[in-house]
Structure formats: C-alpha cells, structure tokens
Scaffold this motif. Structure first.
Motif, PDB file in Angstrom:
ATOM      1  N   THR A   1     -35.458  -5.068  29.973  1.00  0.00           N
ATOM      2  CA  THR A   1     -36.368  -5.573  28.935  1.00  0.00           C
ATOM      3  C   THR A   1     -36.474  -4.578  27.777  1.00  0.00           C
ATOM      4  OG1 THR A   1     -37.634  -6.724  30.633  1.00  0.00           O
ATOM      5  CG2 THR A   1     -38.716  -6.443  28.518  1.00  0.00           C
TER       6      THR A   1
ATOM      7  N   VAL B   1     -33.470  -4.776  25.482  1.00  0.00           N
ATOM      8  CA  VAL B   1     -33.566  -5.965  24.613  1.00  0.00           C
ATOM      9  C   VAL B   1     -34.528  -5.707  23.459  1.00  0.00           C
ATOM     10  CG1 VAL B   1     -34.255  -8.397  24.496  1.00  0.00           C
ATOM     11  CG2 VAL B   1     -32.963  -7.578  26.454  1.00  0.00           C
TER      12      VAL B   1
ATOM     13  N   THR C   1     -32.973  -2.444  21.011  1.00  0.00           N
ATOM     14  CA  THR C   1     -31.642  -2.398  20.411  1.00  0.00           C
ATOM     15  C   THR C   1     -31.536  -3.253  19.154  1.00  0.00           C
ATOM     16  OG1 THR C   1     -29.288  -2.600  20.878  1.00  0.00           O
ATOM     17  CG2 THR C   1     -30.699  -4.317  21.751  1.00  0.00           C
TER      18      THR C   1
ATOM     19  N   TRP D   1     -26.275  -7.074  19.066  1.00  0.00           N
ATOM     20  CA  TRP D   1     -26.351  -8.313  19.838  1.00  0.00           C
ATOM     21  C   TRP D   1     -25.775  -8.165  21.256  1.00  0.00           C
ATOM     22  CZ3 TRP D   1     -29.666 -11.847  19.384  1.00  0.00           C
ATOM     23  CH2 TRP D   1     -30.106 -12.315  18.146  1.00  0.00           C
TER      24      TRP D   1
ATOM     25  N   VAL E   1     -28.265  -6.598  23.447  1.00  0.00           N
ATOM     26  CA  VAL E   1     -29.323  -7.580  23.770  1.00  0.00           C
ATOM     27  C   VAL E   1     -28.893  -8.404  24.973  1.00  0.00           C
ATOM     28  CG1 VAL E   1     -30.431  -9.716  22.954  1.00  0.00           C
ATOM     29  CG2 VAL E   1     -30.296  -7.735  21.439  1.00  0.00           C
ATOM     30  N   TRP E   2     -27.657  -8.888  24.923  1.00  0.00           N
ATOM     31  CA  TRP E   2     -27.132  -9.727  26.013  1.00  0.00           C
ATOM     32  C   TRP E   2     -27.061  -8.931  27.321  1.00  0.00           C
ATOM     33  CZ3 TRP E   2     -22.644 -10.044  29.070  1.00  0.00           C
ATOM     34  CH2 TRP E   2     -22.459 -11.284  29.707  1.00  0.00           C
TER      35      TRP E   2
ATOM     36  N   GLY F   1     -28.890  -6.357  28.147  1.00  0.00           N
ATOM     37  CA  GLY F   1     -30.272  -6.169  28.602  1.00  0.00           C
ATOM     38  C   GLY F   1     -30.788  -7.373  29.370  1.00  0.00           C
ATOM     39  N   PHE F   2     -30.515  -8.580  28.831  1.00  0.00           N
ATOM     40  CA  PHE F   2     -30.921  -9.820  29.521  1.00  0.00           C
ATOM     41  C   PHE F   2     -30.236  -9.937  30.889  1.00  0.00           C
ATOM     42  CE2 PHE F   2     -32.256 -11.848  25.354  1.00  0.00           C
ATOM     43  CZ  PHE F   2     -33.567 -12.065  25.756  1.00  0.00           C
TER      44      PHE F   2
ATOM     45  N   ASN G   1     -31.712  -7.491  33.417  1.00  0.00           N
ATOM     46  CA  ASN G   1     -33.022  -8.010  33.816  1.00  0.00           C
ATOM     47  C   ASN G   1     -32.870  -9.144  34.818  1.00  0.00           C
ATOM     48  OD1 ASN G   1     -35.352  -9.990  33.395  1.00  0.00           O
ATOM     49  ND2 ASN G   1     -36.139  -8.156  32.419  1.00  0.00           N
TER      50      ASN G   1
ATOM     51  N   SER H   1     -28.086 -17.508  29.126  1.00  0.00           N
ATOM     52  CA  SER H   1     -27.303 -16.335  28.690  1.00  0.00           C
ATOM     53  C   SER H   1     -25.976 -16.767  28.074  1.00  0.00           C
ATOM     54  CB  SER H   1     -27.035 -15.401  29.871  1.00  0.00           C
ATOM     55  OG  SER H   1     -28.227 -14.785  30.272  1.00  0.00           O
TER      56      SER H   1
ATOM     57  N   ALA I   1     -39.115 -10.026  26.771  1.00  0.00           N
ATOM     58  CA  ALA I   1     -37.791  -9.855  26.154  1.00  0.00           C
ATOM     59  C   ALA I   1     -37.387 -11.041  25.263  1.00  0.00           C
ATOM     60  CB  ALA I   1     -36.752  -9.592  27.236  1.00  0.00           C
TER      61      ALA I   1
ATOM     62  N   ILE J   1     -36.949 -11.074  20.873  1.00  0.00           N
ATOM     63  CA  ILE J   1     -35.783 -11.518  20.090  1.00  0.00           C
ATOM     64  C   ILE J   1     -36.186 -12.644  19.132  1.00  0.00           C
ATOM     65  CG2 ILE J   1     -33.476 -12.567  20.248  1.00  0.00           C
ATOM     66  CD1 ILE J   1     -33.592  -9.612  21.047  1.00  0.00           C
TER      67      ILE J   1
END
Length: 347
Positions: free
Chosen positions: A17, A20, A23, A26, A29-30, A32-33, A36, A67, A137, A141
């Motif tokens: 989290t 996400v 940062t 992109w 971010v992905w 991080g998801f 998680n 995702s 998270a 975004i």
C-alpha cells in the motif's frame, strides 16, 4: 498462523500500500497492488475453513481481473504519451479503464458483488483489514488521477453504489454483510466528491476508517456476528451496548455526530458546484442506510430480549480482550463535530 509469519505478511501488505501511495511510476503502482493482493490472501484465510477459502478465491479472481485492467490502461497510456509518470495527463480511454479497475478493487457498484460475499466468509479481524486498509491504495490513485477521470462514469458509479449500499443492507442479519454494504455506500459518497474536491474525499476516508474500525472492534469485543447475538449484549455489557447505539447513529450520518461531517461537507460542496439532483439523490438514499442502522440499534439497545436465565444480569466474568484503543476510537467516531469548537479554541 504463527506470529513471525503473520508479521512478515502484514509488513508486505503495508509496504504494498505504501508503494502505491508514494510512487510516481505506473509500473511501481501495479507492483504495489500485486504485493498487497498476494500478501492479503493468507490473512483472509487465517481461520482456515471452506468458506474462508471460497472468499479468498473470489477476492483473488476479482482483484487479479482489476489488476489486469489497470495494466492494460497503463499500457494504453504509455503508448499514447510515452510516459510512465502517474501525474501525466491520461489518455481518455486509459482513464476509463483505470477508473473501472480501481472501482473493482474498491467494490464500487456495479463491481460490488464480491465485497459482501468475501467479507461474510472471512473472520472479523480480516474483514476489518479488508474494509479499511484495503481501500487506501485504490483511493490514493483515484485521488492522483482525479482531474482526468470521466465525470459521467464516476458519478454514475457513485449514485449506484450509494443506492445498492442502502438497498442491499436492508434485508441482512449478518453484521459483516451489513458492514460490507455500508462500505459500498460510503465509497459511493467518496466517489461522488472525487471530481470536485479530492481533499474532501480524504476527510471522508479518515472518518469512515475510524468509524468502521471502532464498530468492528466493538463487535469483536462482544464476539458477535449476527443481529440476534448482538441483541444479547445488553445482558453482558450494558455500557458497550449504548456505545454501539451512538456509533450506529454516527455511521448513518446523523447530526451532531462525527459521521455527519463528511455528508454535510459533500452535500455543501456539490451544491456549490451547481449540482442539485446529485446531493438530493445522495441524501435520500442515505435514509436507506439510516433504516438498517436503526434496525441494529433497535435490536441491540432498545429491546430487552428474554434472557436464558432468571436473572436479568449475567455473572461478570473477567474479560480477556484488551480494549486500550476503544475509548479514544469511540470518542473520535462520535464526538468530533461537537468537540470541534472546543478544539478550535485550543488552537
């Protein structure tokens, strides 16, 4: 689950989290998801049984689909702009795909079907994480891409979420499902204000997390999962029963309690932006939420169900559960608005 393993998994969830949220790339971010998602699955299956396994599978499939959509949106944006930066203006098609993916992750209508089922299948503590921490998270975004989101798409999902969050909870007797529908409705309120005042969305999120955390902790303290078991609490803990009453009123957004702050501010902000129908619809559908919270308070605190023994009060056994955080959380969940003038004087 052994404590060292649990700590490592929880750290992975938290760091996913945090990645996400912090940062500006992109791909990170992905990642991080994904961190998680993969770490939360064992937490959902902490108390291993077929229902928890089914819930974890449903959660995994939904989040994996989201995702995939998010990555597709990221790639479309990359092809159009040549940039991986989050703050870059998004391509409209990429924006729609990302908004849809994040709505799936949050459980916004019409992608809400997984949320009540998953919450019902897992333990109370896992449900608490799912309905609070897991919202941070995707909302961070959405906050960052809010200027480029398609307003019609987001406002339609917001209205649908508030309506479904109200109607879905009316017929429920399971507390976890009621909290899940409550979460869908609150997410709808946050989505409604996202376009006009993202900061207001953060205020709403903080108050929502505080109230949900307190509610789950009270339910866990009483070891209750259904309205019928909640109706016995007056017999065991009369004071906590009255706290649940006030907390439910706060969750439904009644003045002068804490839950009224976000609703009041959001309606005010929407009317400032010359939107009349939207806040009217939101306020009317909030009455549905009020109804099922009133049902909970009625069964909990306003009726005295016949006890099994002849005595009205049960013998007081020593409580083993710690309640260090409960008093401050109860005050924050209910008294923020009444205490606001006093706090402003202290400044």
């Amino acid at each position: 689950m052994k404590p060292p393993i649990f700590i490592i998994i929880m750290l992975t969830v938290i760091s996913g989290t945090m990645i996400v949220m912090t940062t500006s790339h992109w791909l990170m971010v992905w990642i991080g998801f994904e961190m998680n998602l993969l770490a939360i699955i064992p937490i959902l299956m902490k108390k291993y049984n077929p229902r928890a396994m089914e819930a974890a599978t449903k959660y995994f499939l939904t989040q994996a689909t989201a995702s995939m959509l998010l990555m597709m949106g990221i790639i479309i944006n990359l092809l159009h702009s040549g940039q991986w930066t989050v703050s870059k203006d998004l391509n409209p098609m990429a924006s729609i795909m990302m908004t849809t993916a994040l709505a799936m992750k949050l459980g916004l209508a019409p992608f809400h079907f997984w949320l009540p089922e998953v919450t019902q299948g897992i333990s109370m503590s896992s449900g608490l994480i799912l309905l609070t921490w897991q919202k941070i998270a995707p909302l961070s975004i959405l906050y960052q891409i809010s200027p480029t989101i398609n307003p019609n798409l987001l406002l339609t999902m917001a209205i649908m979420s508030v309506m479904i969050g109200g109607w879905g909870g009316l017929n429920q007797t399971q507390l976890r499902k009621i909290m899940a529908y409550s979460s869908i409705a609150h997410m709808g309120w946050m989505a409604a204000i996202m376009m006009y005042s993202p900061t207001m969305m953060i205020l709403n999120l903080i108050i929502y997390i505080t109230m949900t955390l307190t509610t789950f902790m009270l339910f866990m303290y009483n070891s209750t999962t259904t309205t019928s078991s909640l109706s016995q609490t007056w017999n065991k803990t009369p004071l906590i029963t009255s706290f649940i009453l006030v907390l439910m009123m706060s969750l439904s957004g009644l003045p002068p309690l804490s839950g009224f702050i976000p609703k009041w501010m959001i309606i005010q902000e929407l009317t400032k932006n010359e939107m009349i129908m939207m806040p009217t619809l939101l306020a009317m559908t909030a009455l549905l939420n009020l109804y099922f919270y009133m049902r909970l308070t009625y069964t909990t605190a306003l009726t005295m169900f016949p006890s099994n023994n002849c005595m009205k009060m049960k013998w007081r056994f020593e409580r083993t559960k710690k309640t260090i955080l409960l008093p401050p959380l109860i005050v924050m969940s209910t008294m923020l608005l009444p205490l606001a003038p006093m706090l402003s004087v202290l400044d």
